[in-house]
Design a protein around this motif. Sequence first.
Motif, PDB file in Angstrom:
ATOM      1  N   PRO A 144      45.362  39.949  51.133  1.00  0.00           N
ATOM      2  CA  PRO A 144      45.314  38.632  50.466  1.00  0.00           C
ATOM      3  C   PRO A 144      43.957  37.968  50.625  1.00  0.00           C
ATOM      4  O   PRO A 144      43.084  38.423  51.376  1.00  0.00           O
ATOM      5  CB  PRO A 144      46.407  37.847  51.188  1.00  0.00           C
ATOM      6  N   LYS A 145      43.791  36.869  49.923  1.00  0.00           N
ATOM      7  CA  LYS A 145      42.582  36.069  50.061  1.00  0.00           C
ATOM      8  C   LYS A 145      42.617  35.311  51.393  1.00  0.00           C
ATOM      9  O   LYS A 145      43.690  34.996  51.921  1.00  0.00           O
ATOM     10  CB  LYS A 145      42.465  35.091  48.892  1.00  0.00           C
ATOM     11  N   LEU A 146      41.441  35.009  51.900  1.00  0.00           N
ATOM     12  CA  LEU A 146      41.366  34.377  53.215  1.00  0.00           C
ATOM     13  C   LEU A 146      41.942  32.966  53.203  1.00  0.00           C
ATOM     14  O   LEU A 146      42.619  32.548  54.153  1.00  0.00           O
ATOM     15  CB  LEU A 146      39.909  34.347  53.686  1.00  0.00           C
ATOM     16  N   ASN A 147      41.722  32.222  52.132  1.00  0.00           N
ATOM     17  CA  ASN A 147      42.214  30.844  52.082  1.00  0.00           C
ATOM     18  C   ASN A 147      43.673  30.759  51.649  1.00  0.00           C
ATOM     19  O   ASN A 147      44.286  29.701  51.754  1.00  0.00           O
ATOM     20  CB  ASN A 147      41.343  30.004  51.151  1.00  0.00           C
ATOM     21  N   ARG A 148      44.247  31.869  51.150  1.00  0.00           N
ATOM     22  CA  ARG A 148      45.664  31.891  50.743  1.00  0.00           C
ATOM     23  C   ARG A 148      46.286  33.178  51.275  1.00  0.00           C
ATOM     24  O   ARG A 148      46.505  34.140  50.533  1.00  0.00           O
ATOM     25  CB  ARG A 148      45.795  31.811  49.218  1.00  0.00           C
ATOM     26  N   ALA A 149      46.589  33.164  52.547  1.00  0.00           N
ATOM     27  CA  ALA A 149      47.055  34.379  53.212  1.00  0.00           C
ATOM     28  C   ALA A 149      48.491  34.716  52.880  1.00  0.00           C
ATOM     29  O   ALA A 149      48.921  35.862  53.058  1.00  0.00           O
ATOM     30  CB  ALA A 149      46.889  34.238  54.729  1.00  0.00           C
ATOM     31  N   THR A 150      49.268  33.751  52.396  1.00  0.00           N
ATOM     32  CA  THR A 150      50.697  33.989  52.128  1.00  0.00           C
ATOM     33  C   THR A 150      51.018  34.006  50.640  1.00  0.00           C
ATOM     34  O   THR A 150      52.187  33.889  50.259  1.00  0.00           O
ATOM     35  CB  THR A 150      51.534  32.901  52.810  1.00  0.00           C
ATOM     36  N   GLU A 151      50.031  34.138  49.794  1.00  0.00           N
ATOM     37  CA  GLU A 151      50.250  34.122  48.349  1.00  0.00           C
ATOM     38  C   GLU A 151      49.730  35.421  47.731  1.00  0.00           C
ATOM     39  O   GLU A 151      48.692  35.951  48.153  1.00  0.00           O
ATOM     40  CB  GLU A 151      49.559  32.920  47.689  1.00  0.00           C
ATOM     41  N   GLY A 152      50.476  35.886  46.725  1.00  0.00           N
ATOM     42  CA  GLY A 152      50.038  37.058  45.982  1.00  0.00           C
ATOM     43  C   GLY A 152      48.909  36.715  45.019  1.00  0.00           C
ATOM     44  O   GLY A 152      48.470  35.557  44.901  1.00  0.00           O
ATOM     45  N   ILE A 153      48.437  37.737  44.318  1.00  0.00           N
ATOM     46  CA  ILE A 153      47.278  37.591  43.433  1.00  0.00           C
ATOM     47  C   ILE A 153      47.713  37.924  42.014  1.00  0.00           C
ATOM     48  O   ILE A 153      48.385  38.935  41.779  1.00  0.00           O
ATOM     49  CB  ILE A 153      46.128  38.509  43.872  1.00  0.00           C
ATOM     50  N   LEU A 154      47.311  37.076  41.082  1.00  0.00           N
ATOM     51  CA  LEU A 154      47.551  37.299  39.648  1.00  0.00           C
ATOM     52  C   LEU A 154      46.215  37.527  38.965  1.00  0.00           C
ATOM     53  O   LEU A 154      45.258  36.771  39.195  1.00  0.00           O
ATOM     54  CB  LEU A 154      48.259  36.104  39.017  1.00  0.00           C
ATOM     55  N   PHE A 155      46.158  38.553  38.141  1.00  0.00           N
ATOM     56  CA  PHE A 155      44.914  38.878  37.442  1.00  0.00           C
ATOM     57  C   PHE A 155      45.246  39.160  35.986  1.00  0.00           C
ATOM     58  O   PHE A 155      46.162  39.932  35.681  1.00  0.00           O
ATOM     59  CB  PHE A 155      44.239  40.100  38.073  1.00  0.00           C
ATOM     60  N   PHE A 156      44.503  38.516  35.069  1.00  0.00           N
ATOM     61  CA  PHE A 156      44.721  38.677  33.628  1.00  0.00           C
ATOM     62  C   PHE A 156      43.457  39.241  32.993  1.00  0.00           C
ATOM     63  O   PHE A 156      42.340  38.822  33.326  1.00  0.00           O
ATOM     64  CB  PHE A 156      45.062  37.328  32.976  1.00  0.00           C
ATOM     65  N   ASN A 157      43.643  40.182  32.088  1.00  0.00           N
ATOM     66  CA  ASN A 157      42.515  40.819  31.408  1.00  0.00           C
ATOM     67  C   ASN A 157      42.888  41.071  29.954  1.00  0.00           C
ATOM     68  O   ASN A 157      43.869  41.759  29.656  1.00  0.00           O
ATOM     69  CB  ASN A 157      42.149  42.144  32.088  1.00  0.00           C
ATOM     70  N   LEU A 158      42.109  40.487  29.062  1.00  0.00           N
ATOM     71  CA  LEU A 158      42.300  40.663  27.620  1.00  0.00           C
ATOM     72  C   LEU A 158      41.142  41.467  27.068  1.00  0.00           C
ATOM     73  O   LEU A 158      39.980  41.154  27.351  1.00  0.00           O
ATOM     74  CB  LEU A 158      42.392  39.306  26.918  1.00  0.00           C
ATOM     75  N   GLU A 159      41.458  42.501  26.293  1.00  0.00           N
ATOM     76  CA  GLU A 159      40.436  43.365  25.705  1.00  0.00           C
ATOM     77  C   GLU A 159      40.508  43.285  24.183  1.00  0.00           C
ATOM     78  O   GLU A 159      41.587  43.355  23.598  1.00  0.00           O
ATOM     79  CB  GLU A 159      40.629  44.822  26.151  1.00  0.00           C
TER      80      GLU A 159
END
Length: 439
Positions: free
Chosen positions: A66-81
């Motif tokens: 996880p990210k250092l400032n949000r240790a208990t949250e997942g990550i969402l990533f969006f990519n449009l091509e």
Amino acid sequence: MKETPLSNCERRFLLRAIEEKKRLDGRQTYDYRNIRISFGTDYGCCMVELGKTRVLGQVSCELVSPKLNRATEGILFFNLELSQMAAPAFEPGRQSDLLVKLNRLLERCLRNSKCIDTESLCVVAGEKVWQIRVDLHLLNHDGNIIDAASIAAIVALCHFRRPDVSVQGDEITLYTPEERDPVPLSIHHMPICVSFAFFQQGTYLLVDPNEREERVMDGLLVIAMNKHREICTIQSSGGIMLLKDQVLRCSKIAGVKVAEITELILKALENDQKVRKEGGKFGFAESIANQRITAFKMEKAPIDTSDVEEKAEEIIAEAEPPSEVVSTPVLWTPGTAQIGEGVENSWGDLEDSEKEDDEGGGDEAIILDSIKMDTGVEVSDIGSQDAPIILSDSEEEEMIILEPDKNPKKIRTQTTSAKQEKAPSKKPVKRRKKKRAAN
């Protein structure tokens, strides 16, 4: 490759039609194009068609730190091509301003609105969390990309199932779909973008503009809203000044459209889940309509062939007999004719050149006969003595006949060349005929 610009005539025609509250595809001012949602064989794969605009969505997951400032949250990533397959104006390997703007708008609409519970994606706090990646591919561009992309993203997230995990001490066990059923994501609400195009400095308004209408519009307003009428994000582009009443009216229209689209999404998800539970056929191949040429199968219509002969006799009895018409050939030019059905070939008069060829052939035959008659005695003498005869193409030739007791005689004969055979003269023929009469 740059897109082909609109001509002045097309621009004036579109603006004149918008002033008369008419659209090229027959829609009204506030009408949406038909939305069609289909799912793939895997969870998290879907295709959304907004008119002719088509977007493919695919969701994948991975265990990461996880990210250092949000240790208990997942990550969402969006990519449009935006590929060249969608439109030739899109360049591969280069992020255009349109692509950057669309990606930022998607992130604000879906991630910043907290539509997904990111805390439920945490496996071990500070060590392992789920990273959810949403890939959107534009397959065909016919305007209003952001609306189709937002619908495809939220549908793919609702349809996605992540693998189940268990934690025992420091060990993290990841189970396959055969061992444990996959777990769906925790989704609070479904934000959907609705686009409004303004013309003539905000005088005229259209919902869901297509590609040609986007070229002549002065400004664009995008409102992301859920079915609870909560505005998730709003963005205005084009540099036009909008009044408060115009924005409020657009928000009311967006609330109605979002409620209809949300109901359509829930119904599509329910139908797909029902088919999967019953063990029926599912996937993109099954979503293709059977009436199209690209269908993989065609339903067979039942045909009753019991009384085919009776029906055929009735049809023949009721039918009128064909009229007796004899077609006559038409002579368009000399030497040609039209051949009709059931009519013998009829050709016109031969041309002058063909007539001369025919007459020339007759004269040639007469000349050859006369030559045989004149030289008949000599040839018979030669053949009786079994002497070889040598033929050549020269006009005059000395022929020597060898005899055992007599001196050799020289006989001069005339032979016709190839040129004289093709175009013989008529005067020698007449002279030879006169000689015969004298003899």
